[in-house]
Design a protein around this motif. Structure first.
Motif, PDB file in Angstrom:
ATOM      1  N   GLU A 265     134.331  40.235 -16.979  1.00 19.74           N
ATOM      2  CA  GLU A 265     134.404  41.458 -16.214  1.00 19.74           C
ATOM      3  C   GLU A 265     133.994  41.434 -14.545  1.00 19.74           C
ATOM      4  O   GLU A 265     133.597  40.220 -14.238  1.00 19.74           O
ATOM      5  CB  GLU A 265     133.189  42.343 -16.891  1.00 19.74           C
ATOM      6  CG  GLU A 265     131.849  41.808 -16.749  1.00 19.74           C
ATOM      7  CD  GLU A 265     130.784  42.962 -17.253  1.00 19.74           C
ATOM      8  OE1 GLU A 265     130.583  42.826 -18.487  1.00 19.74           O
ATOM      9  OE2 GLU A 265     130.263  43.850 -16.402  1.00 19.74           O
ATOM     10  N   ASP A 267     132.462  43.987 -11.576  1.00 16.13           N
ATOM     11  CA  ASP A 267     131.783  45.041 -11.556  1.00 16.13           C
ATOM     12  C   ASP A 267     131.409  45.386 -10.084  1.00 16.13           C
ATOM     13  O   ASP A 267     131.765  44.577  -9.198  1.00 16.13           O
ATOM     14  CB  ASP A 267     130.276  44.626 -11.750  1.00 16.13           C
ATOM     15  CG  ASP A 267     130.132  44.477 -13.387  1.00 16.13           C
ATOM     16  OD1 ASP A 267     130.474  45.246 -14.348  1.00 16.13           O
ATOM     17  OD2 ASP A 267     129.862  43.307 -13.754  1.00 16.13           O
ATOM     18  N   TYR A 275     124.067  47.038 -15.710  1.00 16.31           N
ATOM     19  CA  TYR A 275     125.443  46.491 -15.981  1.00 16.31           C
ATOM     20  C   TYR A 275     125.645  46.051 -17.372  1.00 16.31           C
ATOM     21  O   TYR A 275     126.662  45.589 -17.729  1.00 16.31           O
ATOM     22  CB  TYR A 275     125.952  45.687 -14.860  1.00 16.31           C
ATOM     23  CG  TYR A 275     126.078  46.290 -13.598  1.00 16.31           C
ATOM     24  CD1 TYR A 275     127.388  46.872 -13.258  1.00 16.31           C
ATOM     25  CD2 TYR A 275     125.040  46.492 -12.673  1.00 16.31           C
ATOM     26  CE1 TYR A 275     127.568  47.837 -12.151  1.00 16.31           C
ATOM     27  CE2 TYR A 275     125.161  47.394 -11.467  1.00 16.31           C
ATOM     28  CZ  TYR A 275     126.283  47.999 -11.286  1.00 16.31           C
ATOM     29  OH  TYR A 275     126.623  48.793 -10.011  1.00 16.31           O
ATOM     30  N   GLY A 276     124.537  46.524 -18.260  1.00 16.63           N
ATOM     31  CA  GLY A 276     124.778  46.915 -19.691  1.00 16.63           C
ATOM     32  C   GLY A 276     124.212  45.514 -20.473  1.00 16.63           C
ATOM     33  O   GLY A 276     124.041  45.494 -21.604  1.00 16.63           O
ATOM     34  N   ALA A 282     131.160  43.476 -21.552  1.00 18.12           N
ATOM     35  CA  ALA A 282     131.997  44.531 -20.842  1.00 18.12           C
ATOM     36  C   ALA A 282     132.006  45.880 -21.385  1.00 18.12           C
ATOM     37  O   ALA A 282     130.763  46.497 -21.262  1.00 18.12           O
ATOM     38  CB  ALA A 282     133.372  43.787 -20.697  1.00 18.12           C
TER      39      ALA A 282
HETATM   40 CA   LIG Z   1     128.556  44.513 -17.881  1.00 14.46          CA
END
Ligand SMILES: [Ca+2]
Ligand SMILES: [Ca+2]
Length: 392
Positions: A265, A267, A275-276, A282
């Motif tokens: 990914e 960003d 950002y997870g 992703a």
């Molecule tokens: Ca992420």
């Protein structure tokens, strides 16, 4: 990057495989408008992982070698000579994803001679962010005794050490920190704001504060929090941010974040953003955590593991005057495939992504930029530095 996957033999295998170009995905080779050309044919490096230069008017380039050396040379294609600017190999634990991984020159390098490095050392395994100073008598030599350690943090595993250090347009020092390593972030470091792991940090090296060798910027998102969150954190939920860079025109912070098993990914990093990882890989759910109510930011671009590679290498927004058709596009690549792409971003979303070319050998460890905005690509195993050239 996943250095472990790419010793030189694997890179050779990639060459053999890439001989049959019709089997590869992405744009057909005939459509590629660019080719990689050696930037400094007379020079080779040992495992180069970073290229940068100070804003001091000398037009020199500095290349970081993973074992713990920094080489300096004149930024001209015919250059024949390089010399060791700094050698801290005896301090550095290198190999796999460990080593001397980052270098940033102070914005006032011309007057203060300060530069900052990011490296791993052993017993116990940890990352060190430290400052060195150039020699007072020789501009091509650092003073090895000048080290001041700013920050250390433990590395529970040998991989995912992030490594980039760079000053933003705000003159703050940004630091990429991986999730600590192993696989699937076993300690959930990415989502834990009480650890520095799995984050992008931002510190002020112009001042010190309390016992720190730096200061916490006044507008860092968790400054003054009462929950025990680390105040150095700028953004969180990252797995292994392998190379970030600021758009030299508008300051946008771009990062490549290396995926786990499926997806790579890109960003755009915003202050305080999550950002997870490891909730998401992703755009896909990776490990459900019903307790986590944080707002997660999706990547602006991603690609699945396969022929396009499996380990993203973030690059730079292009302002290279020799590449006018790529102005304003984000150039990035993949460590294993060697693919190099140009992503067009509208300011809100990715509009298109064009395959430009691929390195002749795998191991695209990093992109680099000189003070004029010329872009370079570093090939880890071959130890060579490339420029993009438009095909005639
Ligand atoms: Ca992420
Ligand atoms: Ca680690």
């Amino acid at each position: 990057m996943k250095f472990v996957k790419i010793p030189v033999l694997a890179a050779l295998l990639i060459i053999l495989l890439s001989c049959d170009l019709k089997t590869r995905s992405g744009s057909p080779v005939a459509a590629e408008k660019f080719t990689p050309a050696e930037a400094f044919p007379a020079l080779s490096f040992e495992l180069p992982v970073e290229l940068t230069s100070p804003e001091d008017g000398t037009n020199r380039l500095f290349v970081v070698e993973q074992q713990g050396r920094i080489q300096v040379f004149a930024n001209k294609p015919g250059v024949k000579i390089k010399s060791a600017f700094l050698d801290i190999a005896s301090k550095v634990k290198s190999g796999g994803e460990m080593g001397l991984l980052g270098l940033a020159f102070h914005p006032d390098y011309r007057s203060n001679g300060y530069f900052y490095v990011n490296y791993t050392r052993g017993n116990p395994l940890e990352t060190v962010i430290s400052r060195f100073k150039v020699s007072t008598s020789n501009p091509n030599l650092a003073d090895p005794a000048s080290e001041t350690i700013l920050l250390t943090y433990p590395q529970p595993y040998s991989n995912h050490n992030g490594g980039k250090v760079a000053f933003g347009p705000d003159k703050m020092l940004y630091i990429a920190v991986g999730d600590g390593g192993s696989g699937a972030d076993p300690h959930n470091n990415g989502q834990n704001r009480r650890t520095l792991l799995g984050k992008i940090l931002r510190i002020d090296v112009y001042k010190t504060e309390g016992a720190l060798q730096y200061a916490i910027p006044g507008d860092n998102p968790f400054r003054g929090n009462t929950e025990g969150f680390r105040e150095e954190i700028y953004a969180w939920g990252l797995r292994n941010p392998w190379r970030f860079a600021f758009d030299r025109k508008n300051g946008t912070l771009w990062a490549g974040d290396v995926g786990q098993n499926k997806i790579e990914e890109i960003d755009i990093i915003e202050k305080g953003g999550n950002y997870g990882w490891r909730v998401m890989e992703a755009n896909e759910l990776f490990k459900r955590d019903p307790e986590n109510k944080a707002t997660l930011i999706n990547p602006i671009w991603s690609y699945p593991h396969g022929a396009d590679g499996n380990s993203v290498t973030g690059g730079y927004v292009c302002y290279d005057k020799s590449l006018p058709t790529l102005t304003g596009k984000y150039l990035f690549g993949d460590f294993t495939s060697g693919n190099i792409w140009a992503l067009t971003y509208s300011g809100k979303e990715a509009v298109s992504n064009e395959l430009l070319t691929r390195l002749p050998q795998g191991g695209l460890s990093s992109f680099g930029e000189d003070t004029q905005g010329n872009l370079f690509m570093l090939a880890l195993g071959p130890g060579k530095i490339y420029r993009l050239e438009a095909k005639k």
